[in-house]
Design a protein around this motif. Structure first.
Motif, PDB file in Angstrom:
ATOM      1  N   VAL A  12       7.804   5.360 -14.971  1.00  0.00           N
ATOM      2  CA  VAL A  12       7.391   4.444 -13.898  1.00  0.00           C
ATOM      3  C   VAL A  12       8.533   3.456 -13.651  1.00  0.00           C
ATOM      4  N   PRO A  13       9.371   3.729 -12.650  1.00  0.00           N
ATOM      5  CA  PRO A  13      10.481   2.804 -12.347  1.00  0.00           C
ATOM      6  C   PRO A  13       9.966   1.504 -11.743  1.00  0.00           C
ATOM      7  N   GLY A  14      10.884   0.544 -11.634  1.00  0.00           N
ATOM      8  CA  GLY A  14      10.563  -0.692 -10.940  1.00  0.00           C
ATOM      9  C   GLY A  14      10.664  -0.494  -9.442  1.00  0.00           C
ATOM     10  N   LEU A  15      11.146  -1.483  -8.735  1.00  0.00           N
ATOM     11  CA  LEU A  15      11.213  -1.421  -7.275  1.00  0.00           C
ATOM     12  C   LEU A  15      12.552  -0.894  -6.765  1.00  0.00           C
ATOM     13  N   ARG A  16      13.357  -0.345  -7.675  1.00  0.00           N
ATOM     14  CA  ARG A  16      14.693   0.120  -7.317  1.00  0.00           C
ATOM     15  C   ARG A  16      14.644   1.496  -6.650  1.00  0.00           C
ATOM     16  N   GLY A  48      -0.412  -2.479  -4.437  1.00  0.00           N
ATOM     17  CA  GLY A  48      -1.420  -1.434  -4.247  1.00  0.00           C
ATOM     18  C   GLY A  48      -0.811  -0.069  -4.026  1.00  0.00           C
ATOM     19  N   ALA A  49       0.268  -0.015  -3.233  1.00  0.00           N
ATOM     20  CA  ALA A  49       0.932   1.267  -2.982  1.00  0.00           C
ATOM     21  C   ALA A  49       1.578   1.808  -4.252  1.00  0.00           C
ATOM     22  N   GLN A  50       2.152   0.923  -5.063  1.00  0.00           N
ATOM     23  CA  GLN A  50       2.772   1.349  -6.313  1.00  0.00           C
ATOM     24  C   GLN A  50       1.712   1.873  -7.282  1.00  0.00           C
ATOM     25  N   VAL A  51       0.591   1.186  -7.372  1.00  0.00           N
ATOM     26  CA  VAL A  51      -0.498   1.627  -8.244  1.00  0.00           C
ATOM     27  C   VAL A  51      -1.032   2.981  -7.791  1.00  0.00           C
ATOM     28  N   THR A  52      -1.187   3.158  -6.480  1.00  0.00           N
ATOM     29  CA  THR A  52      -1.672   4.436  -5.953  1.00  0.00           C
ATOM     30  C   THR A  52      -0.707   5.565  -6.283  1.00  0.00           C
ATOM     31  N   ALA A  53       0.592   5.311  -6.149  1.00  0.00           N
ATOM     32  CA  ALA A  53       1.590   6.338  -6.452  1.00  0.00           C
ATOM     33  C   ALA A  53       1.526   6.734  -7.924  1.00  0.00           C
ATOM     34  N   LEU A  54       1.377   5.750  -8.816  1.00  0.00           N
ATOM     35  CA  LEU A  54       1.240   6.050 -10.239  1.00  0.00           C
ATOM     36  C   LEU A  54      -0.031   6.838 -10.499  1.00  0.00           C
ATOM     37  N   SER A  71      10.750  -2.853 -15.878  1.00  0.00           N
ATOM     38  CA  SER A  71      10.788  -3.921 -14.882  1.00  0.00           C
ATOM     39  C   SER A  71       9.455  -4.024 -14.138  1.00  0.00           C
ATOM     40  N   ALA A  72       9.476  -4.026 -12.814  1.00  0.00           N
ATOM     41  CA  ALA A  72       8.232  -4.141 -12.052  1.00  0.00           C
ATOM     42  C   ALA A  72       7.298  -2.970 -12.305  1.00  0.00           C
ATOM     43  N   GLY A  73       7.842  -1.849 -12.796  1.00  0.00           N
ATOM     44  CA  GLY A  73       6.996  -0.719 -13.170  1.00  0.00           C
ATOM     45  C   GLY A  73       6.005  -1.102 -14.262  1.00  0.00           C
ATOM     46  N   VAL A  74       6.404  -2.034 -15.138  1.00  0.00           N
ATOM     47  CA  VAL A  74       5.491  -2.534 -16.160  1.00  0.00           C
ATOM     48  C   VAL A  74       4.297  -3.218 -15.503  1.00  0.00           C
ATOM     49  N   MET A  75       4.574  -4.012 -14.478  1.00  0.00           N
ATOM     50  CA  MET A  75       3.491  -4.697 -13.779  1.00  0.00           C
ATOM     51  C   MET A  75       2.605  -3.705 -13.035  1.00  0.00           C
ATOM     52  N   THR A  76       3.217  -2.642 -12.517  1.00  0.00           N
ATOM     53  CA  THR A  76       2.422  -1.584 -11.885  1.00  0.00           C
ATOM     54  C   THR A  76       1.430  -1.006 -12.881  1.00  0.00           C
ATOM     55  N   VAL A  77       1.899  -0.747 -14.109  1.00  0.00           N
ATOM     56  CA  VAL A  77       1.025  -0.187 -15.143  1.00  0.00           C
ATOM     57  C   VAL A  77      -0.098  -1.167 -15.482  1.00  0.00           C
ATOM     58  N   ALA A  78       0.234  -2.454 -15.605  1.00  0.00           N
ATOM     59  CA  ALA A  78      -0.792  -3.452 -15.929  1.00  0.00           C
ATOM     60  C   ALA A  78      -1.861  -3.525 -14.841  1.00  0.00           C
ATOM     61  N   HIS A  79      -1.431  -3.490 -13.582  1.00  0.00           N
ATOM     62  CA  HIS A  79      -2.399  -3.515 -12.476  1.00  0.00           C
ATOM     63  C   HIS A  79      -3.192  -2.213 -12.424  1.00  0.00           C
ATOM     64  N   TRP A  80      -2.509  -1.083 -12.687  1.00  0.00           N
ATOM     65  CA  TRP A  80      -3.207   0.215 -12.710  1.00  0.00           C
ATOM     66  C   TRP A  80      -4.310   0.201 -13.764  1.00  0.00           C
ATOM     67  N   PRO A  96       9.687  -6.365 -18.843  1.00  0.00           N
ATOM     68  CA  PRO A  96       8.896  -6.788 -17.680  1.00  0.00           C
ATOM     69  C   PRO A  96       9.439  -8.091 -17.111  1.00  0.00           C
ATOM     70  N   PRO A  97       9.447  -8.233 -15.796  1.00  0.00           N
ATOM     71  CA  PRO A  97       9.879  -9.492 -15.188  1.00  0.00           C
ATOM     72  C   PRO A  97       8.772 -10.532 -15.309  1.00  0.00           C
ATOM     73  N   ASP A  98       9.136 -11.775 -15.201  1.00  0.00           N
ATOM     74  CA  ASP A  98       8.159 -12.859 -15.205  1.00  0.00           C
ATOM     75  C   ASP A  98       7.863 -13.229 -13.756  1.00  0.00           C
ATOM     76  N   PHE A  99       6.822 -12.626 -13.205  1.00  0.00           N
ATOM     77  CA  PHE A  99       6.477 -12.869 -11.810  1.00  0.00           C
ATOM     78  C   PHE A  99       5.845 -14.249 -11.601  1.00  0.00           C
TER      79      PHE A  99
END
Length: 198
Positions: A12-16, A48-54, A71-80, A96-99
């Motif tokens: 699960v990559p970040g936003l790159r 939401g789009a990142q979570v759906t893709a995962l 990176s942001a992929g970590v946050m995607t996993v947490a939201h998923w 993970p970044p500190d959002f």
């Protein structure tokens, strides 16, 4: 699938964009049958789009899974994990970044992150074992803040030392320790999706 079958690794990559010399790309090339959540071509900043893709990638896998996020992929996993209940054997959650703290110039602002669904950051115990790998000099997150996230998620914290954001921009391509941590998570039975204490 046999209960002893090795788990499928999902990257699960970040936003790159796709980066050939990123450690996640190298890892995916070295692990048989690894799957990668492809970078979005539109709506990339949408949580939401990142979570759906995962979720689409995970839904296509019948057996156990180990997630490898950066990176942001970590946050995607947490939201998923807050929205879905598919069993996961474990997750490697790297830098993970500190959002919750304004990021350096050139990165999304707190307002943009909130508008796109990233905030608030989930801080409940993840329903699967996790390893949070943190850098002591990450420009996107203070080590102590990442340690707080690891505690909130019920995940084990691994101190990587001064590795920046663990990406090519900080001088890091291949990351051999990733395979070691993935193997560790892969030894955990997929049934071990019971919530762990914080």
């Amino acid at each position: 699938m046999s209960p002893t079958a090795p788990p499928t690794v999902v990257i699960v990559p970040g936003l790159r964009d796709h980066v050939p010399d990123h450690w996640q790309t190298i890892l995916a090339d070295r692990i048989a049958d690894a799957r990668t959540v492809s970078p979005l071509t539109s709506g990339r900043l949408s949580c939401g789009a990142q979570v759906t893709a995962l979720n689409e990638v995970l839904s296509d896998i019948a057996g156990p899974v180990v997630v490898v996020a950066h990176s942001a992929g970590v946050m995607t996993v947490a939201h998923w994990a807050r929205r879905h209940r598919r069993p996961i054997a474990g997750a490697l959650l790297a830098t993970p970044p500190d959002f919750d703290t304004p990021l350096p110039e050139g990165y999304p602002t707190p307002e943009a992150l909130r508008e796109n669904g990233w905030l608030p950051v989930p801080r409940t115990t993840l329903p699967f074992p996790g390893i949070v790998a943190a850098s002591t000099d990450d420009p996107l997150a203070d080590f102590d803040r990442v340690a707080e996230l690891a505690r909130a998620w019920g995940s084990r914290l691994v101190d990587l030392g001064p590795v920046g954001h663990l990406n090519p921009a900080s001088g890091h391509g291949e990351w051999p320790r990733a395979q070691e941590l993935v193997r560790e998570l892969g030894r955990i039975p997929s049934e071990a999706s019971v919530r762990r204490p914080a």
